[in-house]
Design a protein around this motif. Structure first.
Motif, PDB file in Angstrom:
ATOM      1  N   SER A 179       8.712  -7.861 -15.492  1.00 40.81           N
ATOM      2  CA  SER A 179       7.461  -7.114 -15.662  1.00 40.81           C
ATOM      3  C   SER A 179       7.586  -5.698 -15.103  1.00 40.81           C
ATOM      4  N   ALA A 180       6.653  -4.846 -15.486  1.00 39.69           N
ATOM      5  CA  ALA A 180       6.626  -3.473 -14.981  1.00 39.69           C
ATOM      6  C   ALA A 180       6.281  -3.469 -13.493  1.00 39.69           C
ATOM      7  N   ALA A 181       6.635  -2.387 -12.822  1.00 35.79           N
ATOM      8  CA  ALA A 181       6.395  -2.292 -11.378  1.00 35.79           C
ATOM      9  C   ALA A 181       4.897  -2.246 -11.076  1.00 35.79           C
ATOM     10  N   PRO A 182       4.459  -2.974 -10.064  1.00 35.23           N
ATOM     11  CA  PRO A 182       3.042  -2.904  -9.673  1.00 35.23           C
ATOM     12  C   PRO A 182       2.717  -1.549  -9.057  1.00 35.23           C
ATOM     13  N   THR A 183       1.450  -1.216  -9.044  1.00 34.62           N
ATOM     14  CA  THR A 183       1.017   0.029  -8.419  1.00 34.62           C
ATOM     15  C   THR A 183       1.332  -0.010  -6.928  1.00 34.62           C
ATOM     16  N   THR A 184       1.940   1.041  -6.452  1.00 31.60           N
ATOM     17  CA  THR A 184       2.315   1.086  -5.037  1.00 31.60           C
ATOM     18  C   THR A 184       1.080   1.331  -4.172  1.00 31.60           C
ATOM     19  N   PRO A 185       0.814   0.468  -3.210  1.00 30.45           N
ATOM     20  CA  PRO A 185      -0.381   0.633  -2.371  1.00 30.45           C
ATOM     21  C   PRO A 185      -0.204   1.755  -1.348  1.00 30.45           C
ATOM     22  N   THR A 186      -1.319   2.129  -0.744  1.00 31.87           N
ATOM     23  CA  THR A 186      -1.321   3.138   0.307  1.00 31.87           C
ATOM     24  C   THR A 186      -1.864   2.511   1.583  1.00 31.87           C
ATOM     25  N   PHE A 187      -1.240   2.849   2.716  1.00 35.39           N
ATOM     26  CA  PHE A 187      -1.632   2.274   4.002  1.00 35.39           C
ATOM     27  C   PHE A 187      -2.042   3.376   4.970  1.00 35.39           C
ATOM     28  N   THR A 188      -3.082   3.122   5.725  1.00 32.68           N
ATOM     29  CA  THR A 188      -3.518   4.089   6.741  1.00 32.68           C
ATOM     30  C   THR A 188      -2.811   3.849   8.067  1.00 32.68           C
ATOM     31  N   GLU A 189      -2.323   2.611   8.261  1.00 31.37           N
ATOM     32  CA  GLU A 189      -1.643   2.286   9.519  1.00 31.37           C
ATOM     33  C   GLU A 189      -0.205   2.786   9.485  1.00 31.37           C
TER      34      GLU A 189
END
Length: 332
Positions: A179-189
């Motif tokens: 499958s295609a790559a999932p959306t890369t999340p963003t972290f505040t920590e």
């Protein structure tokens, strides 16, 4: 007169108390050590991409030479072999010095005194690449690792690769997908670095020394395949290779990866696993991430260990085989 003196003292005491209260109520928040260290690393040319390829254009890894160039190669480097003593005793490169992984920074200084770049050697190149990244971050920026390690030097030392790949654990596994790559999340920590210094250079020195003391952090493919949700996985491939080879379910694709741009996309609460084709580039990335406080691991043998017989290897380099064994001599 006594009352007047007491009144004057009181008038002097009130503003002092007020100022003290203001000072206590306006405490300035300390800059996290991670931020200090990250900014220092980026500003001083030690971001991950600069560790992979240094300012002189030298990659972190160098292949074994052709036989005709052997003497020139041996003269160029201060050779450090970090394999176990029995393996070194059985066969090693002429002029190599056998040391423990924990002594690589000391040997980096010795190489600098000798006026030569350090060349780090292990069994398959993975631990040596991890060591090379740490040495480069410590200031020995011209350090390199021998590509494929001793496995690429001579058939007699090729067994670490030959004995550990070929089982294709990813083939048919329910946690393997195209499958295609999932959306890369963003972290505040960000990672918490429990050090007191506010000097970027001191923090870097201390963190590299700690990473050396901790040793090479690697994880086997079957552990990650069995429970991918337990890790934050990054497949360090191009988009075409990410889907062409297939990948571990849930793996992100952050490539390139730098401290200046991508650390906000890494989960500091999980074990971060990076994998590439061979485990050598991922070892460099993993070393850098550990220095910055992440709990990072390199997937042993990379795609070679995951899916050695994958049909997408056709025309793709870095597929382990006899073509990488140089057939060079050992020390007498």
């Amino acid at each position: 007169m006594k009352k007047l003196s007491l009144l004057l003292i009181g008038l002097l005491f009130v503003p002092a108390l007020f100022l003290t209260s203001c000072d206590q109520g306006e405490e300035v928040e300390e800059t996290p050590r991670f931020t200090i260290l990250r900014d220092y690393v980026v500003a001083n040319g030690m971001d991950i991409n600069k560790i992979i390829t240094n300012e002189d254009g030298a990659k972190f890894v160098v292949p074994a030479p052709a036989l005709a160039d052997l003497n020139t190669f041996l003269d160029k480097y201060y050779i450090i072999d970090i394999r176990k003593a029995d393996a070194f005793g059985a066969n090693h490169i002429e002029g190599a010095k056998n040391i423990a992984f924990g002594d690589i920074l000391t040997e980096g200084a010795n190489a600098k005194t000798a006026g030569k770049p350090a060349l780090v050697i292990c069994y398959t190149g993975q631990t040596a690449c991890y060591a090379t990244a740490l040495m480069r971050m410590y200031g020995y920026t011209n350090t390199q690792a021998l590509k494929w390690g001793m496995s690429g030097w001579n058939d007699a030392t090729a067994s670490p690769w030959n004995g550990k790949i070929g089982s294709n654990p990813a083939q048919g596994d329910s946690n393997w997908t195209t499958s295609a790559a999932p959306t890369t999340p963003t972290f505040t920590e960000t990672p918490f670095i429990a050090l007191t210094s506010t000097s970027g250079s001191t923090l870097l020195k201390q963190r590299v020394e700690q990473a050396v003391a901790d040793g090479f952090k690697t994880v086997v493919n079957t552990d990650v395949l069995t429970s991918p949700e337990s890790y934050y996985i990054n497949n360090f491939f191009s988009d075409a290779h990410y889907t062409g080879f297939g990948h571990i379910k849930g793996a992100y694709r952050i490539n390139p990866i730098t401290f200046g741009e991508n650390t906000i996309h890494l989960d500091p609460s999980k074990k971060i696993v990076t994998y590439c084709y061979t485990g050598q580039t991922s070892a460099v990335i993993t070393a850098c991430l550990n220095v910055l406080g992440y709990d990072a691991y390199s997937l042993t043998f990379g795609m070679n260990g995951l899916y050695y017989d994958n049909s997408f290897w056709a025309g793709v380099s870095n597929h382990w085989g006899s073509k990488y064994v140089a057939g060079l001599p050992y020390a007498d």
